[in-house]
Enzyme design. Structure first.
Site, PDB file in Angstrom:
ATOM      1  N   GLY A 278       8.577   3.832  -0.657  1.00 10.22           N
ATOM      2  CA  GLY A 278       9.421   5.010  -0.718  1.00 10.22           C
ATOM      3  C   GLY A 278      10.874   4.606  -0.728  1.00 10.22           C
ATOM      4  N   GLY A 279      11.742   5.609  -0.612  1.00 12.36           N
ATOM      5  CA  GLY A 279      13.165   5.351  -0.684  1.00 12.36           C
ATOM      6  C   GLY A 279      13.693   4.492   0.448  1.00 12.36           C
ATOM      7  N   MET A 280      13.010   4.524   1.604  1.00 11.39           N
ATOM      8  CA  MET A 280      13.512   3.797   2.762  1.00 11.39           C
ATOM      9  C   MET A 280      12.795   2.472   2.997  1.00 11.39           C
ATOM     10  SD  MET A 280      15.991   5.609   3.685  1.00 11.39           S
ATOM     11  CE  MET A 280      16.408   4.591   5.093  1.00 11.39           C
TER      12      MET A 280
ATOM     13  N   LYS B 211       5.477  -2.205   8.228  1.00  3.11           N
ATOM     14  CA  LYS B 211       6.436  -1.337   7.541  1.00  3.11           C
ATOM     15  C   LYS B 211       7.789  -2.027   7.550  1.00  3.11           C
ATOM     16  CE  LYS B 211       7.825   3.392   6.898  1.00  3.11           C
ATOM     17  NZ  LYS B 211       7.371   4.784   7.051  1.00  3.11           N
TER      18      LYS B 211
ATOM     19  N   ILE C 208       0.813  -1.221   0.000  1.00  2.00           N
ATOM     20  CA  ILE C 208       0.000   0.000   0.000  1.00  2.00           C
ATOM     21  C   ILE C 208       0.845   1.270   0.000  1.00  2.00           C
ATOM     22  CG2 ILE C 208      -2.016  -1.039   1.096  1.00  2.00           C
ATOM     23  CD1 ILE C 208      -1.070   0.031   3.768  1.00  2.00           C
ATOM     24  N   GLY C 209       2.154   1.143   0.101  1.00  2.00           N
ATOM     25  CA  GLY C 209       3.012   2.316   0.071  1.00  2.00           C
ATOM     26  C   GLY C 209       4.456   1.933  -0.145  1.00  2.00           C
TER      27      GLY C 209
ATOM     28  N   VAL D 162       5.321  -0.341   2.828  1.00  2.00           N
ATOM     29  CA  VAL D 162       4.256  -0.578   3.800  1.00  2.00           C
ATOM     30  C   VAL D 162       3.270  -1.563   3.181  1.00  2.00           C
ATOM     31  CG1 VAL D 162       2.427   0.421   5.210  1.00  2.00           C
ATOM     32  CG2 VAL D 162       4.497   1.753   4.740  1.00  2.00           C
TER      33      VAL D 162
ATOM     34  N   ASP E 246       8.830  14.331  11.239  1.00  2.00           N
ATOM     35  CA  ASP E 246       8.404  14.148   9.848  1.00  2.00           C
ATOM     36  C   ASP E 246       6.887  14.249   9.725  1.00  2.00           C
ATOM     37  OD1 ASP E 246       8.885  13.797   7.142  1.00  2.00           O
ATOM     38  OD2 ASP E 246       8.842  11.614   7.239  1.00  2.00           O
TER      39      ASP E 246
END
Length: 507
Positions: A22-24, A42, A19-20, A27, A139
């Protein structure tokens, strides 16, 4: 990192849908096979961190997850589990059914200003609880805020940014600050000390975006965005949406102040300024357990969530006096197993009995109090550790003098507490008072501590907006570190990156 649907993490959490990403990391929705419930998992990528620093990241990740799991607030996503599996870090969280605030804004443009006030007020309640620990989110942005079906908001990723942002540049390949430049406070982006005021700036960016449809500062590069954060005033939202109330515009501008000291004093203070713009309710007349409070003052933070020693739950008096020696053995075992919170509770409960049995100023009690203060710091309970450290420092100084290394160490750790509690001016004053002792090698005998104090002074000057003094402090420190330890020393590398970043922005 290759992850497939159906993979089971630690023999328990079966990944379902991505569902998600990113660079790190990623999820996933997942199923907790043991409790038969849906969760969110995550997965973080320590391979993004260089060599030996990956081990430090893993250690900090587990610690931060443990500390943040102690924060109890309905506006925070619940942490169920955390740990490592192979080379990966995993965090298991409550699955939140709703939309992230970024998507919610996109579906409701223009966003009703009353909704923006309601979201900000709820976020203030969350931040009030978080900052009382103290923890800084670091963040806060729309994608880290979920809007649930009933209209309540939930904040995600508490503590994760803290892990990835240790010393700002040390855990990155590029030297660029970790985080989202559009929402990053000037002091955070410059490598300065962060505090609750840093989250309040991000709240101001978020509120500006909800009201205007866009962030106040954007650009094609991170450096360009940072330069605008530092030097350009934000456009007042009423120039973009005249129907926004004047007090709301004024609050957004205060939150976006370049100088942290010009922002609202706290999340509680920000909530109080938002309160008149919320639907009219009433002020509860009862105490903290007033059942009418949630209806009279929805989502309000408690008037004072500071975790002072007096606010901590007190152990029920026992009929029998505790066995101090046995309790000390239990504490050692708990610390060895990483069960720090439980060790803190036991140490706090046995200190009065130990003082009665051995004497308040006995070596046994002094050792226990040192362990208590150190364990409080390791558990992230800086508000409780601070008075313990000050007391230890004062007592030691009376016995051995102001220049005694142990007394200085207690004062140094007290300054760290002030820094973590978001009191940069007080922390800066304490570090400056310590520096002459650490620069006198005959007295302190520890050049590494001298360097660290100077580095912290530089970062605090950045946090307080004094970039000229910060640059001078860090530049002199870099020369000393390179002369004695060489240009490849990790602190020298970190300071050089910060100075390059600072020089680019100043240019």
């Amino acid at each position: 990192m290759t992850v497939a649907s159906g993979r089971v993490i630690t023999g328990r959490y079966e990944l379902s849908t991505l569902i998600g990403q990113g660079g790190m990391g990623q999820v996933w929705t997942a199923y907790d096979q043991r409790l038969d419930r849906r969760v969110a998992v995550k997965l973080l990528r320590p391979d993004k961190v260089a060599g030996q620093e990956a081990d430090e990241l893993r250690r900090r990740f587990v610690r931060e997850c443990r500390v943040t799991a102690q924060v109890d607030h309905p506006g925070l996503v619940t942490v169920h589990d955390a740990g490592t599996e192979g080379e990966e870090l995993f965090l298991v969280m409550q699955y939140v059914d709703g939309a992230d605030l970024s998507g919610h804004l996109a579906e409701h443009t223009p966003y009703p200003w009353q909704w923006a006030v309601a979201v900000a007020a709820q976020l203030c309640a969350v931040l009030s609880a978080v900052h009382a620990v103290p923890i800084v989110h670091r963040d806060l942005k729309p994608r880290n805020v979920m809007v649930k079906q009933d209209g309540t908001v939930t904040v995600l990723d508490l503590g994760v940014a803290s892990v990835m942002d240790t010393d700002t540049t040390r855990l990155t390949h590029t030297g660029s600050p970790v985080g989202s430049p559009a929402y990053m406070a000037p002091e955070q982006a410059m490598g300065g000390a962060v505090g609750p005021y840093t989250d309040l700036y991000a709240l101001g960016v978020l509120l500006h975006e909800l009201l205007s449809g866009d962030v106040p500062f954007s650009g094609s590069t991170a450096l360009g965005v940072l330069h605008r954060h530092l030097y350009e005033p934000p456009v007042p939202v009423r120039q973009l949406r005249p129907e926004v109330p004047e007090p709301l515009e004024a609050l957004v501008l205060r939150l976006l102040s370049k100088d942290p000291q010009h922002r609202p004093a706290s999340a509680q203070d920000t909530y109080e300024q938002l309160l008149p713009m919320l639907p009219a309710r009433g002020i509860p007349s009862g105490g903290p357990l007033d059942p009418a409070r949630p209806f009279l003052r929805p989502h309000a933070p408690w008037p004072d969530r500071a975790r002072t020693p007096a606010a901590q739950p007190q152990a029920t008096p026992a009929v029998e006096k505790p066995d101090v020696a046995r309790a000390v053995d239990e504490v050692k075992q708990l610390l060895g197993e990483g069960r720090i919170t439980q060790a803190v509770d036991i140490l706090g409960s046995i200190l009065p009995a130990a003082a009665e049995q051995h004497g308040e100023h006995s070596p046994v009690v002094r050792t226990l109090r040192k362990q208590y203060a150190a364990t409080l710091m390791d558990d992230g309970q800086f508000r409780r550790a601070l008075p313990e450290l000050r007391r230890l420092a004062d007592e030691r100084a009376k016995e051995a003098g102001q220049a005694d290394p142990q007394s200085l160490r207690f004062r140094y750790e007290a300054a760290q507490c002030l820094e973590q509690l978001g009191e940069p001016a007080a922390a800066l004053a304490e570090y400056r008072s310590l520096l002459p002792y650490y620069e006198n090698q005959y007295v302190a005998g520890d050049p590494e501590l001298s360097y660290d104090v100077r580095r912290r002074i530089g970062h605090l000057l950045l946090a307080l907006g004094d970039r000229g003094a910060a640059h001078e402090t860090l530049a002199r420190l870099l020369l000393d570190v390179e002369r004695l330890q060489g240009p490849a020393q990790p602190m020298a590398v970190e300071i050089r990156r910060t100075l390059q970043w600072l020089g680019q922005v100043r240019g």
